[in-house]
Design a protein around this motif. Structure first.
Motif, PDB file in Angstrom:
ATOM      1  N   ASP A  19       0.798  -1.227   0.000  1.00 19.75           N
ATOM      2  CA  ASP A  19       0.000   0.000   0.000  1.00 19.75           C
ATOM      3  C   ASP A  19       0.832   1.278   0.000  1.00 19.75           C
ATOM      4  OD1 ASP A  19       0.991   0.011   2.574  1.00 19.75           O
ATOM      5  OD2 ASP A  19      -0.926  -0.452   3.522  1.00 19.75           O
ATOM      6  N   LEU A  20       2.170   1.138   0.012  1.00 18.01           N
ATOM      7  CA  LEU A  20       3.093   2.272  -0.091  1.00 18.01           C
ATOM      8  C   LEU A  20       2.971   3.258   1.063  1.00 18.01           C
ATOM      9  CD1 LEU A  20       3.189   2.997  -3.924  1.00 18.01           C
ATOM     10  CD2 LEU A  20       5.004   2.048  -2.488  1.00 18.01           C
ATOM     11  N   GLU A  21       2.605   2.775   2.250  1.00 17.28           N
ATOM     12  CA  GLU A  21       2.700   3.627   3.432  1.00 17.28           C
ATOM     13  C   GLU A  21       4.170   3.857   3.810  1.00 17.28           C
ATOM     14  OE1 GLU A  21      -1.414   2.936   5.908  1.00 17.28           O
ATOM     15  OE2 GLU A  21       0.283   1.671   6.417  1.00 17.28           O
ATOM     16  N   TYR A  22       5.043   2.988   3.317  1.00 22.84           N
ATOM     17  CA  TYR A  22       6.470   3.054   3.605  1.00 22.84           C
ATOM     18  C   TYR A  22       7.235   3.287   2.300  1.00 22.84           C
ATOM     19  CZ  TYR A  22       5.103   0.937   8.063  1.00 22.84           C
ATOM     20  OH  TYR A  22       4.519   0.670   9.274  1.00 22.84           O
ATOM     21  N   ASP A  23       8.323   4.041   2.365  1.00 20.61           N
ATOM     22  CA  ASP A  23       9.021   4.534   1.178  1.00 20.61           C
ATOM     23  C   ASP A  23      10.224   3.657   0.820  1.00 20.61           C
ATOM     24  OD1 ASP A  23      10.222   5.945  -0.834  1.00 20.61           O
ATOM     25  OD2 ASP A  23      10.480   7.796   0.313  1.00 20.61           O
ATOM     26  N   PRO A  24      10.208   2.985  -0.345  1.00 17.32           N
ATOM     27  CA  PRO A  24      11.339   2.148  -0.754  1.00 17.32           C
ATOM     28  C   PRO A  24      12.645   2.922  -0.930  1.00 17.32           C
ATOM     29  CG  PRO A  24       9.380   1.554  -1.996  1.00 17.32           C
ATOM     30  CD  PRO A  24       9.042   2.811  -1.243  1.00 17.32           C
ATOM     31  N   ASN A  25      12.597   4.233  -1.085  1.00 12.79           N
ATOM     32  CA  ASN A  25      13.838   5.005  -1.187  1.00 12.79           C
ATOM     33  C   ASN A  25      14.660   4.951   0.101  1.00 12.79           C
ATOM     34  OD1 ASN A  25      13.758   6.006  -3.866  1.00 12.79           O
ATOM     35  ND2 ASN A  25      12.190   7.477  -3.272  1.00 12.79           N
ATOM     36  N   GLU A  26      14.051   4.468   1.178  1.00 14.98           N
ATOM     37  CA  GLU A  26      14.754   4.409   2.458  1.00 14.98           C
ATOM     38  C   GLU A  26      15.421   3.059   2.711  1.00 14.98           C
ATOM     39  OE1 GLU A  26      11.600   5.772   5.130  1.00 14.98           O
ATOM     40  OE2 GLU A  26      12.451   7.771   5.014  1.00 14.98           O
ATOM     41  N   TYR A  27      15.428   2.183   1.720  1.00 14.57           N
ATOM     42  CA  TYR A  27      16.104   0.896   1.885  1.00 14.57           C
ATOM     43  C   TYR A  27      17.575   1.046   2.288  1.00 14.57           C
ATOM     44  CZ  TYR A  27      12.124  -1.470  -0.429  1.00 14.57           C
ATOM     45  OH  TYR A  27      10.885  -1.955  -0.772  1.00 14.57           O
ATOM     46  N   PRO A  28      18.342   1.977   1.680  1.00 12.60           N
ATOM     47  CA  PRO A  28      19.762   2.066   2.063  1.00 12.60           C
ATOM     48  C   PRO A  28      19.990   2.341   3.543  1.00 12.60           C
ATOM     49  CG  PRO A  28      19.406   3.181  -0.018  1.00 12.60           C
ATOM     50  CD  PRO A  28      18.036   2.825   0.511  1.00 12.60           C
ATOM     51  N   LYS A  29      19.170   3.213   4.152  1.00  8.57           N
ATOM     52  CA  LYS A  29      19.376   3.490   5.578  1.00  8.57           C
ATOM     53  C   LYS A  29      19.003   2.280   6.433  1.00  8.57           C
ATOM     54  CE  LYS A  29      16.527   7.014   6.326  1.00  8.57           C
ATOM     55  NZ  LYS A  29      15.736   8.010   7.099  1.00  8.57           N
ATOM     56  N   LEU A  30      18.051   1.477   5.968  1.00  9.81           N
ATOM     57  CA  LEU A  30      17.702   0.256   6.684  1.00  9.81           C
ATOM     58  C   LEU A  30      18.806  -0.798   6.558  1.00  9.81           C
ATOM     59  CD1 LEU A  30      14.008   0.132   5.492  1.00  9.81           C
ATOM     60  CD2 LEU A  30      14.680   0.311   7.880  1.00  9.81           C
ATOM     61  N   LEU A  31      19.461  -0.826   5.417  1.00 15.01           N
ATOM     62  CA  LEU A  31      20.497  -1.831   5.171  1.00 15.01           C
ATOM     63  C   LEU A  31      21.840  -1.464   5.803  1.00 15.01           C
ATOM     64  CD1 LEU A  31      19.816  -2.701   1.423  1.00 15.01           C
ATOM     65  CD2 LEU A  31      19.563  -4.249   3.371  1.00 15.01           C
ATOM     66  N   GLN A  32      22.067  -0.206   6.048  1.00 14.78           N
ATOM     67  CA  GLN A  32      23.402   0.234   6.475  1.00 14.78           C
ATOM     68  C   GLN A  32      23.936  -0.507   7.702  1.00 14.78           C
ATOM     69  OE1 GLN A  32      23.785   4.468   6.945  1.00 14.78           O
ATOM     70  NE2 GLN A  32      25.881   4.338   7.702  1.00 14.78           N
ATOM     71  N   PRO A  33      23.155  -0.645   8.800  1.00 16.38           N
ATOM     72  CA  PRO A  33      23.707  -1.374   9.961  1.00 16.38           C
ATOM     73  C   PRO A  33      24.020  -2.839   9.650  1.00 16.38           C
ATOM     74  CG  PRO A  33      21.788  -0.065  10.589  1.00 16.38           C
ATOM     75  CD  PRO A  33      21.825  -0.087   9.101  1.00 16.38           C
ATOM     76  N   LEU A  34      23.289  -3.423   8.697  1.00 19.09           N
ATOM     77  CA  LEU A  34      23.535  -4.811   8.310  1.00 19.09           C
ATOM     78  C   LEU A  34      24.798  -4.908   7.471  1.00 19.09           C
ATOM     79  CD1 LEU A  34      19.839  -5.478   7.358  1.00 19.09           C
ATOM     80  CD2 LEU A  34      21.029  -6.726   9.161  1.00 19.09           C
ATOM     81  N   LEU A  35      24.943  -4.015   6.507  1.00 19.66           N
ATOM     82  CA  LEU A  35      26.115  -4.044   5.632  1.00 19.66           C
ATOM     83  C   LEU A  35      27.392  -3.739   6.395  1.00 19.66           C
ATOM     84  CD1 LEU A  35      24.571  -2.221   2.544  1.00 19.66           C
ATOM     85  CD2 LEU A  35      25.210  -4.640   2.678  1.00 19.66           C
ATOM     86  N   GLU A  36      27.278  -2.935   7.456  1.00 25.40           N
ATOM     87  CA  GLU A  36      28.446  -2.616   8.286  1.00 25.40           C
ATOM     88  C   GLU A  36      28.688  -3.666   9.365  1.00 25.40           C
ATOM     89  OE1 GLU A  36      27.549   1.278   9.740  1.00 25.40           O
ATOM     90  OE2 GLU A  36      28.045   2.266   7.840  1.00 25.40           O
ATOM     91  N   ASP A  37      27.900  -4.737   9.340  1.00 27.11           N
ATOM     92  CA  ASP A  37      28.018  -5.836  10.296  1.00 27.11           C
ATOM     93  C   ASP A  37      27.880  -5.368  11.735  1.00 27.11           C
ATOM     94  OD1 ASP A  37      28.214  -8.502  10.998  1.00 27.11           O
ATOM     95  OD2 ASP A  37      30.396  -8.449  11.169  1.00 27.11           O
ATOM     96  N   ARG A  38      26.969  -4.417  11.949  1.00 26.86           N
ATOM     97  CA  ARG A  38      26.639  -3.988  13.308  1.00 26.86           C
ATOM     98  C   ARG A  38      25.318  -4.573  13.773  1.00 26.86           C
ATOM     99  NH1 ARG A  38      25.491   1.246  13.434  1.00 26.86           N
ATOM    100  NH2 ARG A  38      25.658   1.679  11.223  1.00 26.86           N
ATOM    101  N   ALA A  39      24.521  -5.125  12.853  1.00 26.12           N
ATOM    102  CA  ALA A  39      23.186  -5.611  13.196  1.00 26.12           C
ATOM    103  C   ALA A  39      22.892  -6.904  12.456  1.00 26.12           C
ATOM    104  CB  ALA A  39      22.136  -4.552  12.838  1.00 26.12           C
ATOM    105  N   ASP A  40      21.972  -7.670  13.029  1.00 30.07           N
ATOM    106  CA  ASP A  40      21.429  -8.862  12.373  1.00 30.07           C
ATOM    107  C   ASP A  40      19.984  -8.651  11.945  1.00 30.07           C
ATOM    108  OD1 ASP A  40      23.770 -10.588  12.891  1.00 30.07           O
ATOM    109  OD2 ASP A  40      23.191 -10.291  14.990  1.00 30.07           O
TER     110      ASP A  40
END
Length: 271
Positions: free
Chosen positions: A96-117
């Motif tokens: 329903d697009l209540e959430y913005d796919p342009n924000e995927y990078p900020k969601l992925l950042q802690p994972l890519l930096e190996d700070r989060a699971d």
């Protein structure tokens, strides 16, 4: 889809989303993530959504469509999507697009930096524009998050958020049971029970009214309370066991290191 593993699998549970499914797919496919696959699980739609999933952006090679014979609920659709996902990380996206796919990078950042699971996207952490809607919905969200935190010992601000991103190996450790919106507190509790690293990042939110197709209701709030208790208590016990095991392993490693150091010192004296 290329044979190599995509970085991100986006799982979209879909039920009677004829008005938004193509727009959702277009925006997800344009999101600033280079390596992506999209798994759309149509959960028994009866409004013509299935026909839309045979043309347009649904034909992009990065998109796979899975059909449920009948409506089972968001949780049932997510279980199917998680099983189909092949990416290093798996993200939930409502159609329903209540959430913005342009924000995927900020969601992925802690994972890519190996700070989060696992990463939660919080609507209440002051991250971006929010549509002003239902006051009592926000009150209920805060109450449910607080109750969940009390049992899981996490300090989340938005347990009910759609945007949850997981390392795929974390999801593979979870046995999920809820069929409807109870999947949100169940996921939270079972992640907490694993003792993995959880991060939260602020996101924007563009909510819908009931006239615009919002589906969650009062009975889902009562079910959420039930799920928080049902899954939260075992999760707290499991997390405590994990913590004890990790502490014991750390003590053993420290003791082994001390013995090794002592053996080396004794050998040096002999020489």
């Amino acid at each position: 889809m290329p044979s190599s593993e995509p970085v991100l699998s986006v799982v979209i549970p879909c039920y009677n989303e004829r008005g938004t499914i193509h727009s959702c797919l277009e925006r997800v496919l344009r999101s600033p993530v280079d390596s992506i696959e999209v798994v759309v699980v149509d959960d028994g739609s009866s409004d013509g959504t299935r026909d839309l999933l045979t043309r347009g952006p649904a034909l992009d090679p990065r998109v796979r469509v899975v059909l449920h014979a009948q409506n089972g609920g968001k949780g049932a659709a997510l279980r199917t999507g998680f099983q189909e996902a092949r990416g290093r990380f798996v993200l939930i996206q409502d159609a329903d697009l209540e959430y913005d796919p342009n924000e995927y990078p900020k969601l992925l950042q802690p994972l890519l930096e190996d700070r989060a699971d696992v990463v939660f996207g919080s609507r209440f952490a002051g991250g971006g524009p929010h549509r002003v809607l239902y006051y009592w919905h926000s009150v209920a969200n805060h109450m449910l998050t607080t109750l969940s935190n009390m049992l899981t010992d996490l300090n989340l601000t938005d347990m009910e958020t759609c945007y949850k991103v997981f390392r795929r190996e974390v999801l593979q450790q979870l046995t999920l049971e809820e069929n409807r919106f109870g999947i949100e507190p169940e996921l939270t509790a079972k992640v907490a029970g694993l003792g993995v690293r959880v991060y939260e990042v602020p996101i924007s939110y563009h909510g819908r009214t009931y006239a615009e197709g919002k589906k969650i209701g009062l009975k889902d709030a009562f079910r959420a309370v039930y799920c928080i208790v049902r899954y939260g208590v075992p999760a707290r016990i499991s997390a405590a066991e994990v913590a004890r095991s990790q502490a014991a392993a750390a003590r053993d490693a420290e003791r082994d290191e001390a013995r090794t150091s002592a053996d080396r010192a004794q050998a040096a004296r002999r020489n």
